[in-house]
Design an enzyme around this catalytic site. Structure first.
Site: not given
Lengths: 595, 595
Positions: A295, A440-442, A447
């Site tokens: 992240r 991406y990555e959440g 977040q």
């Protein structure tokens, strides 16, 4: 055309003058990490990025990756560049010396990531994903796994992936269907389909190590029943070289909006042999080691793109001549029109990119330094404090810097007018590449939920206090400095609103989680503005002390840019505050069928 | 996949219930333009758009246009769809019956444009550009030119272009180099290069009529020395059919971020034969006839895309299941996860698109109706009033609706998570297609300058008063209605800020034009929010009167959406106001070399 030179003076300003990163060299294991060494490493990184990676960015976007019968070929030049990349030792920079790493601070790794992402985000993802796999394996793998694999990831001859997403589950990994069955020899058979696997298959390395989430037969339902496995593309032979092909194949590549030079693969696991990383059913914990680093890495992608967007937009704005300055005194009578940088609305766009990028850099590097302090500081309380701040600021860095990266790229397109829409200029690519970083990555919405739902209540608000207390103390000290008042005043006002919003959300969310969810995105943005304002205040403070030196213009520009931030960007806090205080009822009022 | 059905109920709501568009049928020449006829036409338009144009949108994006030796081929299916388009009479809808047109109101044309742009903006640009050429020729062309060309544009067998931009001049047309030399026979030889010519060359029509800006030998310098010429691709024979090829060739097509199925051409004019439209050196006036209509048309593109973005995002949010509702009562225990529409942050995105789209539609249609009133109302004062409002609101419709279209497309991508980034889903295409609308026909920054620099001071503020006075009066009346208070209160507050900002900018800009330039973009946004709020108030007013009928849910949804606008979108006015009041000094403070 895209214009980019590594902003080394800017970087040194943040590292040496604002963060005083030389304090890292006082930590055990980081004795060599002096400002001089940082400088030397960054000079080399700059050369690599500008000379090798940047020239492949547009061509890589145009050509994309090639897929045929499970085999993936990266665009022309990528393999040669990757060879230079690993020869230069760039994959090993912050890795453990026990496995061939150079043991440099994470902070330095962050800065190098920024330069790479400014030059070629698609390229940067190949070693970036490997580094994530390294982190997870180093932290949770058995000694045997570490001995077999780590040195190969560190020297870059083998690479890594993160295999989480499946067609029916992205955010909600509890729905996962990929299965792992014990083989009886300590290894497992992995079967299932994973999608959106960045760098899932390619021709840059001789082996690819997939870190795969899957469920064991006796797994509890949902997210608590997920385990992490290492599944190599080729099973290592006894001598450590790649041996038999494992049961994992790339089924296809996605056609995407951007990052076209990075292979986004559908990966099919068919009784592939894998080894458990960490404990059974505790895979999410291992994955989060990787995910948290990832992240922050995605935040650096946003930052990197915003710097390139800025430099490219500035170069065009100084060169392109259209219309006359509205101020007759500024008109260049020697030409038929003035460079568009004379126009206030063009400056608004340039200053917006600049003010967010510079404060974003300070914030991201601060988190990088905190990461090092959290690992290496001799005092456990200091380590905990740093760790808390990293946890708190990770969703901010990820979301705000990627939203800004996308906005910056769009502003650069807008400065270019019609030319910004044309592929050959390379600016529209920045927009397309940046767009994925918000997802991406959440996603950035996730977040925001992480911030309000997890980080805010954690340890009775301890993480929040790690940020709020020093900011309060800082404001109090600076209030007495008349020269700082024009910066401290607006910041204090915004900070007050942030505190009120925090109390409101914490209180409402306690009884009604939907209220916290409804406020999350606005709250993350409000928090980000305050965090950036806090960075700007510290940068101005340094700048004011250096106005008499040789670099007056450099420091004056810092002060003007800070002023722009306070006058033109920070005021958004007022609207965000109103939105938050209005509550979430209006969001949930319509029945789903009325949409 | 992209989901779209023509929102006919929404359209009827605005036309019949809010704007009371049946008033048009009282105007001379529009006797047939009744609500029933509108309905019948729109039902047919909906079929055409959904059955013929929408299915070609993704494939057209993937295939793009083909260029070979000056010849351009549109993507598969475009020619067949265009044939159906002209057979259905869609090119002639609002054209003059004297030249084969159907003489329908502009308002109806606007609505049809929305449907086309929701389905396939690349396709829509081919007839859209022709319509611009029609407008200019009809208003300024000689009788001979009109007799020769207009019927062919009206029946769609010939098409048109706008040739303005050159490599070194876009916004600043005064820098133009294309030359026109009299041939002595009443025609001219046109020589020069034009770029970014939408629909500049293609295979849909048997002839293409280029409307070209160029300079005569005796032209005064700058923008006052530009004339407009008609340059056909094929010179018409005496019988009106296409004859000899003229000296105009497509040199290449641009590779663009989006609208890939529309051919964006470099056009080379080499002693091409052309005919003057309107007076010599007064070309900009003729061009603005075309440009103003085109700007509104671009606004409709933004609106069209936002509707498709909304419907697509909603369909996905109802179908995709991830995670549980934060409210246990809303959880669907029959499945492993809930549809993501239960999540507040997803609703925030959907409601944002919805609230802007519905009010944007009302605003755009209002302008469409005003356009008709400005042409056909028997009372010259009413015509002037309508004309003033159209002039004032054109930059708002163009900028705000295109910014919203782009944001809407991005929100739809965000709702889709990773799938939004994949080409086959069609959502990322909406982002790429929408991006150009913020740039062409005058960037949105230029629109903002048009608003503050031209429209605001025009006739001592008369245009502004045309909007401010009715809004004031409306607020005053509605203040007495307690049910309306939750809507009128916020609107009145924002309107007050708009009035203050207007006075400040007018005053500052008078002595320092850079101040107006610096405030322009924020001011346009502030104005837009108030205009949309004014639309919402009127829509709520209608909805409240219909809550007891059969369509309670429809009208209730209007009220909730208005509430969302007032609570969550309108508050941005506060930050914009602060930014405007901070003035422009900070934008101009840095010397250009410090960037």
């Amino acid at each position: 055309m895209v214009t980019y030179a590594a902003p080394l003076r800017e970087i040194r300003f943040v590292l040496n003058e604002v963060l005083k990163a030389d304090q890292l060299s006082a930590l055990p294991g980081y004795e060599e990490a002096t400002p001089d060494l940082f400088d030397a490493v960054l000079e080399e990184a700059a050369k690599l990025c500008v000379n090798e990676l940047l020239p492949l960015n547009l061509s890589g976007d145009k050509e994309g990756c090639h897929y045929e019968n499970g085999v993936v070929r990266t665009p022309a030049g990528f393999k040669e560049a990757y060879t230079k990349f690993i020869e230069g030792g760039w994959t090993s920079l912050s890795c453990d010396p026990d496995f061939g790493g150079q043991g440099m601070p994470h902070l330095l790794e962050f800065v190098v990531q920024e330069l790479i992402c400014s030059s070629n985000i698609s390229f940067g993802m190949y070693p970036g994903l490997s580094h994530g796999a390294y982190n997870s394996l180093a932290a949770h793998g058995s000694d045997e796994l570490k001995q077999t694999y780590l040195a190969k990831i560190v020297d870059g001859t083998w690479s890594g992936t993160m295999c989480l997403t499946e067609p029916h589950c992205g955010t909600d990994l509890g729905l996962m269907r990929t299965k792992a069955e014990p083989r009886g020899d300590g290894s497992y058979s992995i079967t299932g389909t994973k999608i959106f696997i960045s760098a899932g298959e390619h021709d840059l390395t001789e082996n690819i190590l997939h870190l795969v989430l899957a469920k064991l037969p006796d797994a509890p339902p949902g997210i608590k029943g997920i385990s992490l496995f290492l599944v190599p593309k080729f099973l290592p032979k006894a001598d450590g070289t790649p041996g038999m092909r494992n049961g994992v194949m790339c089924g296809s590549l996605e056609h995407k909006m951007g990052i076209k030079a990075n292979a986004t693969a559908v990966m099919n696991f068919d009784n592939a042999q894998g080894w458990l990383i960490g404990e059974a059913h505790k895979g999410m914990r291992c994955m989060f080691t990787m995910m948290n680093a990832a992240r922050l890495g995605v935040g650096m992608q946003g930052l990197g793109i915003s710097e390139t967007a800025y430099q490219t937009a500035v170069a065009y704005a100084k060169d392109r001549r259209q219309m006359r300055s509205l101020d007759p005194k500024k008109q260049d009578k020697s030409a038929a029109a003035d460079p568009i940088i004379v126009h206030p609305d063009v400056r608004r766009m340039l200053m917006t990119i600049r003010a967010n990028t510079e404060a974003g850099r300070a914030l991201a590097y601060w988190v990088g330094m905190l990461l090092d302090l959290s690992h290496k500081h001799p005092d456990p309380e200091k380590r905990q404090e740093a760790d808390d701040l990293v946890a708190l600021l990770t969703p901010i860095v990820k979301s705000y810097l990627t939203d800004h990266g996308f906005n910056a790229a769009n502003l650069a397109v807008q400065v270019h007018g019609g030319h910004g829409y044309i592929h050959e200029y390379g600016v529209e690519q920045l927009v397309r590449d940046a767009r994925i970083t918000q997802i991406y990555e959440g996603t950035n919405g996730i977040q925001a939920l992480d911030l309000v739902g997890r980080k805010m209540p954690q340890n009775m608000g301890r993480l929040m206090r790690r940020f709020f207390h020093p900011v309060s103390a800082y404001l109090e000290t600076q209030m007495e400095n008349p020269a700082m008042l024009e910066f401290i005043g607006p910041l204090a006002k915004a900070f007050g609103k942030l505190q009120m919003a925090t109390a409101t959300i914490a209180q409402k969310g306690f009884t009604k989680p939907e209220e916290a969810g409804a406020a999350a995105s606005d709250y993350l943005k409000l928090f980000s503005l305050v965090a950036l304002g806090y960075m700007w205040a510290q940068m101005v403070d340094v700048a004011m002390k250096n106005l008499d030196g040789d670099e007056k213009a450099f420091y004056e520009a810092k002060i003007v840019t800070a002023r722009f931030f306070m006058q033109k960007l920070l005021p958004e806090h007022a609207s965000l505050f109103v939105n938050i205080m209005a509550g979430g009822k209006v969001l949930m009022e319509l029945p789903a069928e009325a949409f």
